[in-house]
Design an enzyme around this catalytic site. Sequence first.
Site, PDB file in Angstrom:
ATOM      1  N   TYR A   1      39.471  53.106  33.491  1.00 55.33           N
ATOM      2  CA  TYR A   1      40.726  53.428  32.815  1.00 55.33           C
ATOM      3  C   TYR A   1      41.206  52.241  31.994  1.00 55.33           C
ATOM      4  CZ  TYR A   1      43.455  50.618  36.125  1.00 55.33           C
ATOM      5  OH  TYR A   1      43.973  49.572  36.848  1.00 55.33           O
TER       6      TYR A   1
ATOM      7  N   ARG B   1      37.113  46.483  26.227  1.00 56.87           N
ATOM      8  CA  ARG B   1      36.994  46.445  27.699  1.00 56.87           C
ATOM      9  C   ARG B   1      36.578  47.804  28.233  1.00 56.87           C
ATOM     10  NH1 ARG B   1      42.060  44.343  31.129  1.00 56.87           N
ATOM     11  NH2 ARG B   1      42.878  46.363  30.467  1.00 56.87           N
TER      12      ARG B   1
ATOM     13  N   ARG C   1      28.812  67.429  44.595  1.00 53.11           N
ATOM     14  CA  ARG C   1      28.995  66.122  45.231  1.00 53.11           C
ATOM     15  C   ARG C   1      27.664  65.542  45.719  1.00 53.11           C
ATOM     16  NH1 ARG C   1      29.734  63.375  49.745  1.00 53.11           N
ATOM     17  NH2 ARG C   1      31.194  61.613  49.620  1.00 53.11           N
TER      18      ARG C   1
ATOM     19  N   HIS D   1      25.880  61.290  45.978  1.00 55.92           N
ATOM     20  CA  HIS D   1      26.012  59.889  45.577  1.00 55.92           C
ATOM     21  C   HIS D   1      25.189  59.584  44.320  1.00 55.92           C
ATOM     22  CE1 HIS D   1      27.905  59.588  49.425  1.00 55.92           C
ATOM     23  NE2 HIS D   1      28.099  58.288  49.300  1.00 55.92           N
TER      24      HIS D   1
ATOM     25  N   LYS E   1      37.035  47.780  35.141  1.00 51.68           N
ATOM     26  CA  LYS E   1      38.361  48.403  35.368  1.00 51.68           C
ATOM     27  C   LYS E   1      38.173  49.825  35.877  1.00 51.68           C
ATOM     28  CE  LYS E   1      42.947  48.554  33.169  1.00 51.68           C
ATOM     29  NZ  LYS E   1      43.724  47.901  34.194  1.00 51.68           N
TER      30      LYS E   1
ATOM     31  N   GLU F   1      43.648  36.827  41.670  1.00 49.09           N
ATOM     32  CA  GLU F   1      44.635  37.400  40.745  1.00 49.09           C
ATOM     33  C   GLU F   1      45.662  38.137  41.597  1.00 49.09           C
ATOM     34  OE1 GLU F   1      42.973  40.509  38.261  1.00 49.09           O
ATOM     35  OE2 GLU F   1      41.514  41.058  39.770  1.00 49.09           O
TER      36      GLU F   1
ATOM     37  N   LEU G   1      39.894  40.927  37.099  1.00 48.38           N
ATOM     38  CA  LEU G   1      39.882  41.769  35.902  1.00 48.38           C
ATOM     39  C   LEU G   1      40.304  40.875  34.732  1.00 48.38           C
ATOM     40  CD1 LEU G   1      39.642  44.685  34.751  1.00 48.38           C
ATOM     41  CD2 LEU G   1      42.129  44.661  34.750  1.00 48.38           C
TER      42      LEU G   1
END
Length: 283
Positions: free
Chosen positions: A33, A52, A100, A102, A148, A180, A205
Amino acid sequence: MSRIAYVNGQYVPHGSAQIHVEDRGYQFADSVYEVCLVVDGKFWDIDGHLARLRRSLSELDIEMPMPESALRIIMENVRKRNHLKSALIYMQVSRGVAPRNHLFAKGLVPSVVMTAKRFDLDQSDEKAAKGISIVSQPDIRWGRTDIKTTGLLANAMAKNAAHEVGAAEALLVRDGFVTECSSSNAWIITKDGVLVTHPKDHKILGGITRATAFECAQELQLSVIERPFTLNEVFAAREVFLTSASSIVMPVVTVNGRQIGDGAPGPITIRLREAYKAKARAL
Ligand code: PLP
């Protein structure tokens, strides 16, 4: 006025916007995101956010869902349809929908969602005038916090733990060093006036606001060093501040209940905040 969201090609009322139950973003946090600022109708730091986004997707081997120019058009449409001049645009891209498993299925169509909410460069001024209190928390996140992703549970847990003791943010500490915060980058200003922040590596990040604050600091002829620092250095700092798109440059006045400097927002942090705002408005 009803809010409008963008979901996979459609602009829909925010309240009824939907994603499939087997979207991998929902089941595996297999999604990334960005939170981008629009200031007075102009995208701020947009090149950095899109770069990014591209990097996050590429690290996870997810296709860019559409050209950047198309993403920009949708962002602009979302802003306009929500009747906002200045806004925070939330953009999420997941690997897509699949039974679903992995294992990544091949050829998935990424899901794209965008929402907008009101934002003003001055909206955190009152908070910044007082400065915020933060507390340290162990950094229990995975080893690729430079991507992110929406896998933010450890960040959310740290922030909630901070809120439970009346603090606004969690200062994350890993192996004896501050990395951070739960949703912002952390900075100290040493007794001799040097700005210090963690290097941009896999442990943090790389904030877009961090990068712009760096430029502002250089324009103000302040010295900046990227190196890890300890909690003891935080306590001994002249000033402490955080950077993020939503809070821009935010002064910190106490850490773990201990006063930083004289317990008021520091003059260098205030200058940097003003310089950042001036730069965004001059766009
Ligand atoms: N660090 C973390 C963990 C974050 O979640 C964020 C923002 O969401 C930041 C730093 C600041 O990044 P930016 O300046 O791009 O908003």
